[in-house]
Scaffold this active site. Structure first.
Site, PDB file in Angstrom:
ATOM      1  CG  ASP A  98      -2.171   0.664   1.141  1.00 19.46           C
ATOM      2  OD1 ASP A  98      -2.219   1.690   0.443  1.00 19.46           O
ATOM      3  OD2 ASP A  98      -3.141   0.183   1.744  1.00 19.46           O
ATOM      4  CG  ASP A 203      -4.101   5.928   1.021  1.00 23.57           C
ATOM      5  OD1 ASP A 203      -5.053   5.200   1.319  1.00 23.57           O
ATOM      6  OD2 ASP A 203      -3.853   7.014   1.589  1.00 23.57           O
ATOM      7  CD  GLU A 265      -8.812   4.934  -0.795  1.00 27.55           C
ATOM      8  OE1 GLU A 265      -7.803   5.636  -0.652  1.00 27.55           O
ATOM      9  OE2 GLU A 265      -9.635   4.747   0.102  1.00 27.55           O
ATOM     10  CG  HIS A 330      -8.467  -0.839   5.358  1.00 30.64           C
ATOM     11  ND1 HIS A 330      -8.321  -0.958   3.982  1.00 30.64           N
ATOM     12  CD2 HIS A 330      -8.074   0.414   5.663  1.00 30.64           C
ATOM     13  CE1 HIS A 330      -7.863   0.175   3.497  1.00 30.64           C
ATOM     14  NE2 HIS A 330      -7.693   1.031   4.490  1.00 30.64           N
ATOM     15  CG  ASP A 331     -10.746   2.672   4.476  1.00 30.68           C
ATOM     16  OD1 ASP A 331     -10.202   2.768   5.580  1.00 30.68           O
ATOM     17  OD2 ASP A 331     -10.183   3.014   3.410  1.00 30.68           O
TER      18      ASP A 331
HETATM   19  C1  GLC Z   1      -7.435   5.719   2.510  1.00 31.92           C
HETATM   20  C2  GLC Z   1      -7.225   4.528   3.409  1.00 31.92           C
HETATM   21  C3  GLC Z   1      -7.732   4.891   4.771  1.00 31.92           C
HETATM   22  C4  GLC Z   1      -6.928   6.077   5.283  1.00 31.92           C
HETATM   23  C5  GLC Z   1      -6.918   7.239   4.283  1.00 31.92           C
HETATM   24  C6  GLC Z   1      -5.838   8.237   4.587  1.00 31.92           C
HETATM   25  O1  GLC Z   1      -8.766   6.048   2.353  1.00 31.92           O
HETATM   26  O2  GLC Z   1      -7.857   3.391   2.877  1.00 31.92           O
HETATM   27  O3  GLC Z   1      -7.686   3.825   5.669  1.00 31.92           O
HETATM   28  O4  GLC Z   1      -7.472   6.541   6.487  1.00 31.92           O
HETATM   29  O5  GLC Z   1      -6.699   6.799   2.971  1.00 31.92           O
HETATM   30  O6  GLC Z   1      -4.577   7.765   4.236  1.00 31.92           O
END
Ligand code: GLC
Length: 560
Positions: A98, A203, A265, A330-331
């Site tokens: 990641d 990310d 993402e 995980h979100d």
């Molecule tokens: C993305 C991640 C999340 C994190 C955010 C800031 O959305 O998946 O878990 O809090 O980025 O890095």
């Protein structure tokens, strides 16, 4: 369709902190992951995505990176990682990292230097702006964590300027306008590829580019976006003109010149703009996961929206792009709780949803625990929660006059912690996750829902995932076939065929708690079908005419 390993792979996301603890400190670690590789091999996955395991103060569980080239000591060492990588490779499992490229931790060496003086060589690695004439913030942007007065700018006494942080003030945004920063990042990414990793999850990659001149956002349209007058405007820093130049440049320096897969993402990415990122000729990234189907904050998908979204993304694939399938990560919340029925139909609905993820077009991304049907938690006190958004939302509701009960009722179903409770390995204390005190409470349902139990039961969710993953390997139509929906107006049933030159598969899912009447279309009736997998062994819907389909029934057939 050009052949690529990642088009055929099943990816499994590991949230290391909650996976398996090898040394009893209550936190999962790399040795813990190593000990579970055989289980992942048995499941049949091809690739692991590690959420950030770099050295980090853990303000956002690793998304605040203090050193991109070292491992968080709580998780192990770089040597542990290299061993894990080699072992995984020897078992035929790839690993992607990641990469958090929008921001770092304020404890990163770059930021420590950057804040020292205006002429420090690292000053421009971050985004600094002078105060307005009255000393206030450079603009009205709000931070996502609801920190401080709500602003996305933090004043630094030492040099008398503000720095930008879209998230926590401990997560300053990196300055992608600055070439030396970009070059440093390319070196770092190549260093991971030199070590042998197989790619990256990027990310919030759509937020790397900020609008020129940092204009004010328009006033918040909903309380969700209001931060004491500061505004959380998702569009402000998302897909800003110039984002493609950045991605193309990374591709020309890293992704496109090495064997490497990339998944972004994609907040702000829909099927309409997806090809601008993932069309192979653009040389940017391979695929994005979008938020149209699985989104924590939106109402769950329906059979109608499912058909529409999948058909739209199929067009992205047909135009030389690619797609991702997932229902939770995980979100989010646990998807069997959000889209299925985690009470009377937990097993059936977990299998039905798995089938959608594993047979729709694109690369499936599974999240740890879904293969045993892990469900949401319902803690009644905020002290049992860890997620920074959850805690921020709770306190802002209390500050705005809501009662504790009202605030808890809001956060419990939405919290990202639903997905972050420890993996449930067995029925022993702490679900076999740790011999110490887990960093976050174990879901009390672990005595009923755990891997050991599932492994003994040929009809378990785990057993079904194994079969459905194996099915992908045996049937090219799942990877390369077209997608055609049938019964397009049915309110309960999702029915589609996947057809390629070699074969045609048919998938039927009753996405509801009730029996459904199935009126088999002519084109299905007129063929013979062989049943491949089902979650209702004893009763099969007839494909010859009208038939009843049980709640959450899923069936996959092959045309004879
Ligand atoms: C993305 C991640 C999340 C994190 C955010 C800031 O959305 O998946 O878990 O809090 O980025 O890095």
């Amino acid at each position: 369709m050009e052949k690529k390993w990642w088009k055929e792979a099943v990816v499994y996301e590991i949230y290391t902190k909650s996976f398996c603890d090898s040394d009893g400190d209550g936190l999962g670690d790399l040795k813990g992951v190593m000990s579970k590789l055989p289980m992942l091999k048995e499941l049949g996955i091809d690739c692991i995505w590690f959420t950030p395991i770099y050295k980090s103060p853990q303000v956002d569980n690793g998304y605040d990176v203090a050193d991109y080239q070292d491992i968080e000591p709580d998780y192990g060492t770089l040597d542990d990682f290299k061993k894990l990588l080699d072992t995984a490779h020897s078992m035929g499992i790839k690993i992607i990292m990641d990469m958090v490229l929008n921001h770092s931790s304020d404890e990163h060496y770059w930021f420590q230097e950057s804040r020292k003086s205006k002429d420090n060589p690292y000053r421009n690695y971050y985004i600094w702006q002078p105060p307005k004439a009255d000393g206030s913030e450079p603009n009205n942007w709000g931070n996502r964590f609801r920190e401080g007065n709500g602003s996305a700018w933090e004043f630094d006494e030492l040099t008398g300027e503000y720095y930008l942080h879209q998230y926590s003030k401990k997560m300053p945004d990196l300055n992608w306008e600055y070439k030396p920063l970009r070059e440093e990042i390319y070196k770092m990414l190549n260093w991971w590829l030199d070590m042998g990793v197989d790619g990256f999850r990027l990310d919030i990659f759509t937020r790397l580019k900020k609008p020129a001149g940092f204009p004010d956002a328009t006033v918040a349209s909903s309380p969700e976006l209001d931060r004491n007058g500061f505004v959380l405007d998702n569009n402000m820093c998302t897909n800003v003109e110039g984002i493609h130049e950045i991605l193309h440049e990374i591709n020309r320096n890293v992704f496109g010149i090495r064997p490497c897969m990339t998944v972004g993402e994609g907040s702000g990415v829909t099927y309409e703009n997806a090809l601008t990122f993932v069309k192979a000729e653009r040389e940017e990234i391979d695929m994005v996961y979008h938020f149209q189907l699985a989104a924590r904050k939106r109402p769950p998908f329906t059979v109608e929206s499912f058909r529409k979204i999948q058909s739209e993304w199929m067009k992205v694939i047909e135009n030389n792009g690619w797609a991702v399938q997932y229902l939770s990560n995980h979100d989010s919340q646990r998807h069997v709780s959000r889209y299925g029925n985690d009470k009377e139909f937990r097993k059936e609905s977990a299998k039905a949803l798995a089938t959608l993820t594993l047979t729709c077009p694109g690369t499936p991304f599974l999240y740890q625990g879904e293969e045993i049907g892990m469900v949401n938690v319902e803690y009644d006190d905020i002290s049992d929660y860890n997620c920074c958004y959850t805690i921020g939302d709770y306190h802002s509701m209390i500050a705005n006059g809501k009662t504790k009960e009202e605030a808890m009722a809001f956060i419990v179903p939405r919290s990202r912690d639903n997905a972050r409770t420890p993996y449930q390995w067995n029925g022993s204390e702490n679900a076999g996750f740790t011999t110490g005190k887990p960093w976050i409470k174990v879901n009390p349902k672990y005595t009923d829902i755990n891997l050991e139990k599932d492994m003994k039961d040929p009809d378990s969710i785990f057993a079904y995932y194994k079969k459905a993953i194996a099915l992908r390997k045996e049937h090219p139509a799942i990877i390369e076939g077209n997608l055609k929906f049938h019964l397009e107006n049915d309110p309960q049933i999702i029915m589609y065929t996947r057809e390629c030159e070699k074969e045609t598969l048919l998938v039927i899912v009753n996405l509801s708690d009730n029996n459904a009447k199935l009126d088999i279309p002519e084109e299905i009736k007129s063929n013979k079908w062989e049943r491949l997998i089902t979650n209702r062994e004893n009763i099969a819907p007839s494909l010859d005419g009208n038939t009843d389909v049980l709640p959450w029934n899923v069936e996959v057939y092959k045309k004879l």
